[in-house]
Design an enzyme around this catalytic site. Structure first.
Site, mmCIF file in Angstrom:
data_model
loop_
_atom_site.group_PDB
_atom_site.id
_atom_site.type_symbol
_atom_site.label_atom_id
_atom_site.label_comp_id
_atom_site.label_asym_id
_atom_site.label_seq_id
_atom_site.Cartn_x
_atom_site.Cartn_y
_atom_site.Cartn_z
ATOM 1 C CG ASP A 13 -1.734 -1.260 1.315
ATOM 2 O OD1 ASP A 13 -2.206 -1.753 0.274
ATOM 3 O OD2 ASP A 13 -1.852 -1.799 2.430
ATOM 4 C CE LYS A 16 3.262 -2.577 -4.460
ATOM 5 N NZ LYS A 16 2.822 -2.336 -3.096
ATOM 6 C CG ASN A 38 -2.782 -10.937 -2.567
ATOM 7 O OD1 ASN A 38 -2.730 -10.852 -3.785
ATOM 8 N ND2 ASN A 38 -1.781 -11.397 -1.842
ATOM 9 N N GLY A 40 -4.221 -4.472 -4.426
ATOM 10 C CA GLY A 40 -5.168 -3.447 -4.862
ATOM 11 C C GLY A 40 -4.369 -2.202 -5.204
ATOM 12 C CG HIS A 41 -1.325 -2.154 -7.560
ATOM 13 N ND1 HIS A 41 -0.334 -2.636 -8.368
ATOM 14 C CD2 HIS A 41 -1.099 -2.698 -6.335
ATOM 15 C CE1 HIS A 41 0.452 -3.436 -7.664
ATOM 16 N NE2 HIS A 41 -0.002 -3.496 -6.433
ATOM 17 C CD GLN A 221 0.680 -8.979 -2.693
ATOM 18 O OE1 GLN A 221 1.347 -9.571 -3.525
ATOM 19 N NE2 GLN A 221 -0.585 -8.699 -2.905
#
Ligand code: IMP
Length: 446
Positions: A13, A16, A38, A40-41, A221
């Site tokens: 988070d 990125k 998993n 979330g950008h 991640q």
């Protein structure tokens, strides 16, 4: 020729997605190299916010190819939905390729993820990982055990049925699974619809490199969630490091030209696990509120705290960062003072500056030692405009000192700055602050 790797330097988070989207303007291919739903950008486009989970941001730009790479575990029903949502909003402007070697994340993995974390919680509430419950750990475990089903296998009905039959035979501990035949039928149907996107992606990328095109590897991640080097067992089950990005794309280390580490100007974590600089008081609440800190995939509130230079130094060496992107500096605007942890003191009195302790429990009990930095003013619209046009010269002096401190302490120049959520609120600092430093590993004096 250029291959740029973008890696999260904290607990995920770090924005990125925003930095990769900025860099994607000059790239031909943008490759997601690990993880699955998993991730979330979030990207703020003029048309509104987009949150990408299993697609790379390459699909958002015309002339760019987004690759969902071989290191991923893909939940195809969600992937199809993600594509459909972007198409409906008219935002699917690039092209898509899905690696035939990526693994399929199956309903059995989702059930097993919940089963495993509940089992941990029964043994000890503190042992629960707080995973996203999306099946990531079990999908990667089955991949390593060779029980996995690859996207390619979904397109061969006989292979799919046999692999599923074997896989189901290992899942006797889970009750009430949807029948293998039903799952096989549904998956084959979705895979059939997605088949035009599916192919061996690694030779396409090699050809692109040979032609001199630019590639971006978009890690999901983050380094501190890495299976081997993160805060085990409070980690994800893939390798979100630069080395992992290579395995997850099929690109050789000798092709990489730069590795950009992305870090927030403060720190957050979602899920369980040690977080030495967490602030559970009103200032942590301020960061959560001002920074909009909620998990992009699960909606869970993120734990918030202060920049941790021990973690950044560790992430920099692990990944060989050649530059840093520091994001969300606007969130800290207006604070009088900003704490930054330069080292920890462990319960036995030893200090840690560079290398994270192996035991999550030691890290959980580490006491951060803070230096306090003078805050900078709020980054209002006019200042944003100036930073956009003038770059480094427009930075408030206190912010510049903060960034120079990070560059000096980590040994890596700060080259990119995120100063607001919008797409254009990213700037490349020329010259980079702390420029002239060497790469993270050669800068290490440890
Ligand atoms: P899993 O990846 O769902 O197995 O979750 C393992 C840990 O990684 C949990 O603490 C999650 O909250 C965390 N995690 C997984 N993906 C992300 C991400 O994209 N951002 C932040 N944390 C993540």
């Amino acid at each position: 020729m250029s291959v740029t790797v973008v890696i999260g330097a904290q607990f995920g988070d770090e924005a990125k997605g925003k930095i990769t989207d900025y860099l994607a303007a000059n790239a031909r291919y943008v490759v997601r190299t690990g993880g699955g739903p998993n991730a979330g950008h979030s990207i703020h486009l003029p048309e509104g916010q987009v949150v990408l989970h299993q697609l790379s941001c390459g699909v958002l730009r015309s002339g760019t190819i987004g690759v969902s790479g071989p290191g991923m575990v893909l939940q195809l029903a969600k992937l199809e939905q993600e594509i459909a949502d972007l198409e409906r909003r008219g935002l699917f402007r690039g092209e898509l390729m899905i690696s035939d070697r990526a693994h399929a994340l199956l309903p059995v993995h989702e059930a097993e993820d919940a089963w495993e974390d509940e089992l941990r919680a029964r043994v000890s509430p503190a042992a629960a990982l707080g995973t996203t419950r999306m099946g990531i750990g079990p999908a990667y475990a089955d991949r390593a055990s060779r029980f996995g089903v690859r996207i390619a296998d979904l397109l061969r009905p006989a292979v799919l049925r046999e692999q599923l039959q074997i896989l189901y035979a290992t899942k006797g501990h889970l009750g009430n699974l949807p029948p293998a035949e039903t799952v096989a039928g549904e998956l084959a149907e979705i895979a059939g619809r997605l088949a035009p996107y599916v192919r061996p992606t690694e030779p396409v990328l090699w050809q692109a490199i040979a032609r001199g095109e630019r590639l971006l590897l978009e890690g999901a991640q983050s380094a501190l969630l890495d299976l081997d080097f993160g805060t085990y067992p409070f980690v994800t089950s893939s390798h979100p490091t630069s080395a992992g990005a290579l395995v997850g794309s099929g690109i050789a280390p000798t092709e990489v030209t730069e590795v950009i580490g992305v870090a927030k100007a403060y720190a957050t974590r979602v899920g369980s696990g040690p977080f030495p600089t967490e602030d559970t008081g009103p200032q942590g609440e301020f960061l959560r509120r001002t920074g909009g800190e909620r998990g992009a995939s699960t909606g869970r509130p993120r734990r918030c705290g202060w920049l941790d230079l021990v973690m950044l130094r560790y992430a920099a060496r692990l990944n060989g960062f050649t530059s840093l992107a520091i994001t969300k500096v606007d969130v800290l605007g207006g604070l009088d003072e900003i704490p930054v942890s330069n080292q920890y003191v462990l319960p036995d009195g030893t200090t840690v500056q560079e290398v994270l302790p192996t035991y999550a429990d030691d890290l959980a009990r580490a006491q951060p030692v803070y230096e306090r930095f003078e805050g900078w003013p709020e980054i209002h619209a006019r200042l944003k405009e100036r930073i956009h046009h003038e770059g480094v010269r427009a930075l408030p002096p206190a912010l510049r000192r903060y960034l120079e401190h990070i560059a000096a302490e980590v040994g890596v120049p700060v080259e990119y700055l995120g100063y607001g959520p919008q797409r254009e609120e990213t700037v490349r600092l020329e010259p980079a602050l702390g420029a002239g430093r060497r790469s993270a590993v050669s800068a290490w004096t440890g």
